[in-house]
Motif scaffolding. Structure first.
Motif, PDB file in Angstrom:
ATOM      1  N   ILE A 113      41.289  40.071  32.405  1.00  0.00           N
ATOM      2  CA  ILE A 113      41.311  38.849  31.613  1.00  0.00           C
ATOM      3  C   ILE A 113      42.510  38.878  30.670  1.00  0.00           C
ATOM      4  CG2 ILE A 113      40.051  37.388  30.003  1.00  0.00           C
ATOM      5  CD1 ILE A 113      37.476  38.476  31.120  1.00  0.00           C
ATOM      6  N   PRO A 114      43.495  37.995  30.863  1.00  0.00           N
ATOM      7  CA  PRO A 114      44.729  38.061  30.085  1.00  0.00           C
ATOM      8  C   PRO A 114      44.575  37.547  28.659  1.00  0.00           C
ATOM      9  CG  PRO A 114      44.804  36.210  31.579  1.00  0.00           C
ATOM     10  CD  PRO A 114      43.538  36.943  31.890  1.00  0.00           C
ATOM     11  N   LEU A 115      45.571  37.861  27.831  1.00  0.00           N
ATOM     12  CA  LEU A 115      45.535  37.436  26.434  1.00  0.00           C
ATOM     13  C   LEU A 115      45.442  35.921  26.303  1.00  0.00           C
ATOM     14  CD1 LEU A 115      48.156  39.711  24.620  1.00  0.00           C
ATOM     15  CD2 LEU A 115      45.666  39.893  24.558  1.00  0.00           C
ATOM     16  N   VAL A 266      46.224  53.008  44.538  1.00  0.00           N
ATOM     17  CA  VAL A 266      46.596  52.476  43.226  1.00  0.00           C
ATOM     18  C   VAL A 266      47.167  51.065  43.358  1.00  0.00           C
ATOM     19  CG1 VAL A 266      48.191  52.761  41.282  1.00  0.00           C
ATOM     20  CG2 VAL A 266      46.906  54.726  42.148  1.00  0.00           C
ATOM     21  N   GLU A 267      47.969  50.825  44.376  1.00  0.00           N
ATOM     22  CA  GLU A 267      48.509  49.479  44.585  1.00  0.00           C
ATOM     23  C   GLU A 267      47.393  48.471  44.855  1.00  0.00           C
ATOM     24  OE1 GLU A 267      52.982  50.377  46.370  1.00  0.00           O
ATOM     25  OE2 GLU A 267      51.310  50.059  47.768  1.00  0.00           O
ATOM     26  N   LYS A 268      46.414  48.865  45.666  1.00  0.00           N
ATOM     27  CA  LYS A 268      45.306  47.958  45.971  1.00  0.00           C
ATOM     28  C   LYS A 268      44.435  47.716  44.732  1.00  0.00           C
ATOM     29  CE  LYS A 268      45.811  47.238  50.492  1.00  0.00           C
ATOM     30  NZ  LYS A 268      46.972  48.083  50.781  1.00  0.00           N
ATOM     31  N   ALA A 269      44.211  48.749  43.927  1.00  0.00           N
ATOM     32  CA  ALA A 269      43.415  48.594  42.704  1.00  0.00           C
ATOM     33  C   ALA A 269      44.133  47.695  41.701  1.00  0.00           C
ATOM     34  CB  ALA A 269      43.125  49.967  42.086  1.00  0.00           C
ATOM     35  N   THR A 270      45.453  47.816  41.605  1.00  0.00           N
ATOM     36  CA  THR A 270      46.234  46.948  40.723  1.00  0.00           C
ATOM     37  C   THR A 270      46.119  45.494  41.171  1.00  0.00           C
ATOM     38  OG1 THR A 270      47.799  48.742  40.269  1.00  0.00           O
ATOM     39  CG2 THR A 270      48.540  46.498  39.803  1.00  0.00           C
ATOM     40  N   ALA A 271      46.223  45.266  42.460  1.00  0.00           N
ATOM     41  CA  ALA A 271      46.108  43.905  42.984  1.00  0.00           C
ATOM     42  C   ALA A 271      44.713  43.339  42.732  1.00  0.00           C
ATOM     43  CB  ALA A 271      46.413  43.900  44.483  1.00  0.00           C
ATOM     44  N   ARG A 272      43.680  44.182  42.816  1.00  0.00           N
ATOM     45  CA  ARG A 272      42.319  43.728  42.550  1.00  0.00           C
ATOM     46  C   ARG A 272      42.166  43.278  41.096  1.00  0.00           C
ATOM     47  NH1 ARG A 272      38.391  40.616  42.916  1.00  0.00           N
ATOM     48  NH2 ARG A 272      36.396  41.372  42.132  1.00  0.00           N
ATOM     49  N   ALA A 273      42.765  44.015  40.168  1.00  0.00           N
ATOM     50  CA  ALA A 273      42.707  43.625  38.760  1.00  0.00           C
ATOM     51  C   ALA A 273      43.367  42.270  38.554  1.00  0.00           C
ATOM     52  CB  ALA A 273      43.372  44.688  37.890  1.00  0.00           C
ATOM     53  N   ALA A 274      44.478  42.024  39.226  1.00  0.00           N
ATOM     54  CA  ALA A 274      45.162  40.735  39.111  1.00  0.00           C
ATOM     55  C   ALA A 274      44.311  39.607  39.695  1.00  0.00           C
ATOM     56  CB  ALA A 274      46.516  40.807  39.807  1.00  0.00           C
ATOM     57  N   ARG A 275      43.657  39.861  40.851  1.00  0.00           N
ATOM     58  CA  ARG A 275      42.787  38.829  41.447  1.00  0.00           C
ATOM     59  C   ARG A 275      41.606  38.529  40.534  1.00  0.00           C
ATOM     60  NH1 ARG A 275      43.370  41.917  46.059  1.00  0.00           N
ATOM     61  NH2 ARG A 275      41.184  42.575  45.957  1.00  0.00           N
ATOM     62  N   ALA A 277      41.513  38.442  37.342  1.00  0.00           N
ATOM     63  CA  ALA A 277      41.927  37.507  36.292  1.00  0.00           C
ATOM     64  C   ALA A 277      41.838  36.066  36.789  1.00  0.00           C
ATOM     65  CB  ALA A 277      43.339  37.827  35.835  1.00  0.00           C
ATOM     66  N   ARG A 278      42.284  35.836  38.016  1.00  0.00           N
ATOM     67  CA  ARG A 278      42.239  34.479  38.566  1.00  0.00           C
ATOM     68  C   ARG A 278      40.799  34.011  38.770  1.00  0.00           C
ATOM     69  NH1 ARG A 278      46.623  36.785  41.480  1.00  0.00           N
ATOM     70  NH2 ARG A 278      45.342  37.140  43.343  1.00  0.00           N
ATOM     71  N   GLU A 279      39.931  34.926  39.213  1.00  0.00           N
ATOM     72  CA  GLU A 279      38.530  34.573  39.424  1.00  0.00           C
ATOM     73  C   GLU A 279      37.843  34.210  38.108  1.00  0.00           C
ATOM     74  OE1 GLU A 279      36.860  37.934  41.372  1.00  0.00           O
ATOM     75  OE2 GLU A 279      38.108  37.736  43.171  1.00  0.00           O
ATOM     76  N   LEU A 284      35.814  30.281  33.949  1.00  0.00           N
ATOM     77  CA  LEU A 284      35.897  29.677  32.624  1.00  0.00           C
ATOM     78  C   LEU A 284      36.138  28.175  32.713  1.00  0.00           C
ATOM     79  CD1 LEU A 284      37.984  32.410  30.794  1.00  0.00           C
ATOM     80  CD2 LEU A 284      35.647  31.750  30.241  1.00  0.00           C
ATOM     81  N   GLU A 285      36.968  27.753  33.635  1.00  0.00           N
ATOM     82  CA  GLU A 285      37.234  26.332  33.804  1.00  0.00           C
ATOM     83  C   GLU A 285      35.987  25.590  34.262  1.00  0.00           C
ATOM     84  OE1 GLU A 285      40.493  26.240  36.482  1.00  0.00           O
ATOM     85  OE2 GLU A 285      42.010  26.624  34.930  1.00  0.00           O
TER      86      GLU A 285
END
Length: 298
Positions: A113-115, A266-275, A277-279, A284-285
């Motif tokens: 969840i971004p700032l 690690v690359e896949k886990a990083t991508a999961r964290a980014a996804r 945020a979008r979810e 929230l919307e």
């Protein structure tokens, strides 16, 4: 209520300030949340921990914390707030506390969840992101911290987090990667340790002795590298002799692709964290237009 810090002498080796008259709220005192609460308490802070179930609340009280299911109450009473709920629980939590956070530092340890979303859903709060790891239980967390520009309470937040171990300030674009490396790191390292123990058993070393040998080797290697800041490959070369046992083992490891597997993980886990945020942003919307959207306890 504004954060208050009395004096300037640490009450714990990891704390930069005297924090004994500070009240902090830990919202969602599950596994990592309860570890955070214990760490903060060890630095002298009064901790208000929240949980959903009566059983969990009673366990938290038995640990010496003030505990409640009322997140809004905890935020009102606290000078600093730490959000440790699961990311999918955040929209409901934000609805409960949004009217009580203005002027306070609020630190999210939720992945993804971004700032900008924290600022949007917690109006008036000074929001941060942090990613500790399970090693906080032994005061050895490697905690990544993302602070907002011009943060008023950054040094205070860093001091509180340092009660769990070392704190590293990061740009926000690295926090997903930090989550994958340092947040997930203990689990990945535990898998490696388990593999080494099984390997020791395979060659006849008794289980208890194997466990100690592997742990001491890992702890010693980490301390060696911290004391002598050299590239790990240099340590490897110091151990490896021509035609010896080490090069035999390394040849097998390289052939099985251990490094490639870790990099991919690690690359896949990083991508999961980014996804993630979008979810959460989509969630929230969806709840933004629903007046009943945040009614339950997270």
């Amino acid at each position: 209520m504004s954060p208050r810090v009395a004096g300037s002498h640490p009450v714990h080796a990891g704390c930069r300030f005297r924090l004994s008259d500070l009240t902090v709220a830990v919202l969602g005192a599950g596994k990592i949340g309860s570890i955070m609460a214990s760490s903060f308490s060890s630095c002298g802070m009064h901790v208000i921990a929240t949980a959903r179930s009566r059983e969990r609340i009673e366990r938290l009280r038995m640990q010496g914390f003030e505990a409640t299911s009322d997140n809004a109450y905890a935020v009102r009473k606290a000078s600093a707030v730490f959000i440790a709920v699961k990311p999918y629980q955040y929209p409901a939590l934000a609805r409960q506390i949004e009217g009580h956070v203005a002027g306070k530092p609020v630190v999210s340890v939720m992945a993804g969840i971004p700032l900008r979303l924290l600022r949007k859903t917690l109006p008036g709060a000074e929001v941060y992101r942090a990613m500790p790891n399970l090693n906080a239980a032994v005061k050895r967390s490697a905690t990544g911290l993302v602070a907002p520009p011009g943060a008023q309470y950054k040094e205070l937040v860093k001091s509180i987090l340092s009660c769990m171990g070392r704190v590293y300030e990061l740009p926000e674009q690295l926090i997903d990667a930090w989550t994958a490396v340092a947040g997930s790191g203990p689990a990945i390292i535990a898998e490696f340790i388990d593999s080494m123990i099984l390997a020791a058993l395979a060659v006849g070393i008794p289980r208890d002795l194997a466990y100690d040998a592997v742990l001491e080797s890992i702890i010693g290697t980490a301390e060696y590298l911290r004391a002598r800041p050299v590239h790990p490959a240099q340590l490897r070369d110091e151990v490896t002799t021509p035609g010896g046992t080490t090069i035999t083992a390394l040849k097998i490891i390289e052939g099985k692709g251990m490094k490639s597997a870790l990099i991919d993980a690690v690359e896949k886990a990083t991508a999961r964290a980014a996804r993630l945020a979008r979810e959460i942003e989509a969630m929230l919307e969806e709840t933004a237009g629903d007046p009943q959207g945040g009614g339950g306890q997270p």
